[in-house]
Design an enzyme around this catalytic site. Sequence first.
Site, PDB file in Angstrom:
ATOM      1  N   SER A 108       0.842  -1.185   0.000  1.00 25.87           N
ATOM      2  CA  SER A 108       0.000   0.000   0.000  1.00 25.87           C
ATOM      3  C   SER A 108       0.882   1.241   0.000  1.00 25.87           C
ATOM      4  CB  SER A 108      -0.856  -0.023   1.264  1.00 25.87           C
ATOM      5  OG  SER A 108      -1.123   1.278   1.710  1.00 25.87           O
ATOM      6  N   SER A 109       0.325   2.358  -0.456  1.00 18.33           N
ATOM      7  CA  SER A 109       1.121   3.585  -0.522  1.00 18.33           C
ATOM      8  C   SER A 109       1.442   4.135   0.866  1.00 18.33           C
ATOM      9  CB  SER A 109       0.397   4.647  -1.344  1.00 18.33           C
ATOM     10  OG  SER A 109      -0.859   4.938  -0.778  1.00 18.33           O
ATOM     11  N   CYS A 110       0.791   3.604   1.927  1.00 14.83           N
ATOM     12  CA  CYS A 110       1.075   4.128   3.273  1.00 14.83           C
ATOM     13  C   CYS A 110       2.393   3.626   3.830  1.00 14.83           C
ATOM     14  CB  CYS A 110      -0.057   3.814   4.231  1.00 14.83           C
ATOM     15  SG  CYS A 110      -0.177   2.087   4.630  1.00 14.83           S
ATOM     16  N   TYR A 137      -0.084  -0.988  10.213  1.00 15.12           N
ATOM     17  CA  TYR A 137      -0.321  -1.600   8.893  1.00 15.12           C
ATOM     18  C   TYR A 137       0.915  -1.417   8.009  1.00 15.12           C
ATOM     19  CZ  TYR A 137      -2.697  -2.438   4.418  1.00 15.12           C
ATOM     20  OH  TYR A 137      -3.069  -2.915   3.187  1.00 15.12           O
ATOM     21  N   LYS A 141       3.390  -4.208   6.219  1.00 12.68           N
ATOM     22  CA  LYS A 141       3.583  -4.262   4.766  1.00 12.68           C
ATOM     23  C   LYS A 141       5.056  -4.090   4.391  1.00 12.68           C
ATOM     24  CE  LYS A 141      -0.554  -5.145   3.398  1.00 12.68           C
ATOM     25  NZ  LYS A 141      -0.834  -6.414   2.681  1.00 12.68           N
ATOM     26  N   HIS A 180     -12.779   3.085   3.880  1.00 12.15           N
ATOM     27  CA  HIS A 180     -11.985   4.194   3.363  1.00 12.15           C
ATOM     28  C   HIS A 180     -12.922   5.325   2.931  1.00 12.15           C
ATOM     29  CE1 HIS A 180      -8.704   1.195   3.073  1.00 12.15           C
ATOM     30  NE2 HIS A 180      -7.994   2.245   3.425  1.00 12.15           N
TER      31      HIS A 180
HETATM   32  P1  GDP Z   1      -6.036   7.040   4.517  1.00  7.67           P
HETATM   33  O1  GDP Z   1      -5.803   7.260   3.049  1.00  7.67           O
HETATM   34  O2  GDP Z   1      -5.216   5.930   5.085  1.00  7.67           O
HETATM   35  O3  GDP Z   1      -5.891   8.314   5.305  1.00  7.67           O
HETATM   36  O4  GDP Z   1      -7.525   6.487   4.696  1.00  7.67           O
HETATM   37  P2  GDP Z   1      -9.027   7.000   4.459  1.00  7.67           P
HETATM   38  O5  GDP Z   1      -9.448   6.669   3.076  1.00  7.67           O
HETATM   39  O6  GDP Z   1      -9.812   6.385   5.566  1.00  7.67           O
HETATM   40  O7  GDP Z   1      -9.027   8.570   4.668  1.00  7.67           O
HETATM   41  C1  GDP Z   1      -8.566   9.476   3.702  1.00  7.67           C
HETATM   42  C2  GDP Z   1      -8.908  10.894   4.092  1.00  7.67           C
HETATM   43  O8  GDP Z   1     -10.322  11.095   3.943  1.00  7.67           O
HETATM   44  C3  GDP Z   1      -8.584  11.265   5.554  1.00  7.67           C
HETATM   45  O9  GDP Z   1      -8.101  12.601   5.572  1.00  7.67           O
HETATM   46  C4  GDP Z   1      -9.963  11.189   6.211  1.00  7.67           C
HETATM   47  O10 GDP Z   1     -10.056  11.997   7.382  1.00  7.67           O
HETATM   48  C5  GDP Z   1     -10.846  11.717   5.094  1.00  7.67           C
HETATM   49  N1  GDP Z   1     -12.285  11.406   5.238  1.00  7.67           N
HETATM   50  C6  GDP Z   1     -13.293  12.295   5.108  1.00  7.67           C
HETATM   51  N2  GDP Z   1     -14.483  11.732   5.360  1.00  7.67           N
HETATM   52  C7  GDP Z   1     -14.245  10.429   5.610  1.00  7.67           C
HETATM   53  C8  GDP Z   1     -15.098   9.328   5.930  1.00  7.67           C
HETATM   54  O11 GDP Z   1     -16.312   9.435   6.040  1.00  7.67           O
HETATM   55  N3  GDP Z   1     -14.472   8.111   6.112  1.00  7.67           N
HETATM   56  C9  GDP Z   1     -13.117   7.961   6.003  1.00  7.67           C
HETATM   57  N4  GDP Z   1     -12.575   6.745   6.168  1.00  7.67           N
HETATM   58  N5  GDP Z   1     -12.285   9.002   5.717  1.00  7.67           N
HETATM   59  C10 GDP Z   1     -12.841  10.212   5.529  1.00  7.67           C
END
Ligand code: GDP
Length: 309
Positions: A108-110, A137, A141, A180
């Site tokens: 993953s890119s993280c 995580y 990875k 996500h």
């Molecule tokens: P990340 O890419 O590992 O940070 O995973 P996420 O896809 O969960 O979050 C991406 C970004 O979207 C973060 O800045 C979250 O705070 C934002 N975000 C905004 N609304 C939401 C929501 O309803 N769910 C999630 N999971 N992220 C959200």
Amino acid sequence: MDKNDKIYIAGHRGMVGSAIHRRLKKEGFENFVFRTSDQLDLRSQQAVADFFEKEKPGYVFLAAAKVGGILANNTYRAEFLYDNLMIQSNVIENSYRQGVKKLLFLGSSCIYPKLAPQPMKEDYLLTGQLEYTNEPYAIAKIAGIKMCDAYRSQYGCNFISVMPTNLYGPNDNYDLNTSHVLPALLRKFHEAKIEKKPEVIVWGSGNPRREFLHADDMADACVFLMKNYNEEGLINIGVGEDLSIQELAEMIKDIVGYKGKIVFDASKPDGTPRKLMDVSKLSALGWKAAISLKDGISEVYRNKFLVSA
Ligand code: GDP
């Protein structure tokens, strides 16, 4: 990869595993072996050893993992580390023991440092501090990438590691506590439209930027790399373009046809400010994504929320 080769897709019911299965079936592959997580606990050393000894697959797509969005990663920190370390260690070790011809490990890119220069090149791995919310995580990875390289170096195994950007597509997770951002926003905007709610809450500031790749493009890239790439280290899979969470929210609002307001909840974490993939290594091999973000989201929205409704 030959049509007679036995292919094991670990995680075949997940978003990526199921997309790889669809992609391979389309090309005429039929010799698959599967186990659901009820049938085989990939965290169990003995169970995985027995499975590999019995089935002896030729090719392995390691798409099984404990995955989730920012809240799940940050909450279940022990599980994200333990489950992923166990799953990948068992599958990689037994692939070596049973002479698997080739294994593709999905990261993953993280795995890249929180403040890595953008776009992120493969060689930025381990050059800085990780983002706290998904560090367990990411550590698992990174260990997987290093295992593939170590098994290549010590035993001559052809094990490769691919790092996709944020993915979306069929069989995604829509549970608001563990999903996500993209599926979460599709659900939130859809429900707000149906229930005529005046506003939709989006977590964080809206400023973080993310890149999104459709699972079908991801599967296509995985099959391409399984056939054409045999190197140590890692290779990024992405589209090479990103957008802010605010822009994503506006795009989804538009696709869903929601008319209310978007409200940002600053009490929720932003996570990594940006994680745009440098995809020049993959482009140089001749692969690029085919599905635009707007088309991809529209298709996912239709199939998940409109067709079955
Ligand atoms: P990340 O890419 O590992 O940070 O995973 P996420 O896809 O969960 O979050 C991406 C970004 O979207 C973060 O800045 C979250 O705070 C934002 N975000 C905004 N609304 C939401 C929501 O309803 N769910 C999630 N999971 N992220 C959200």
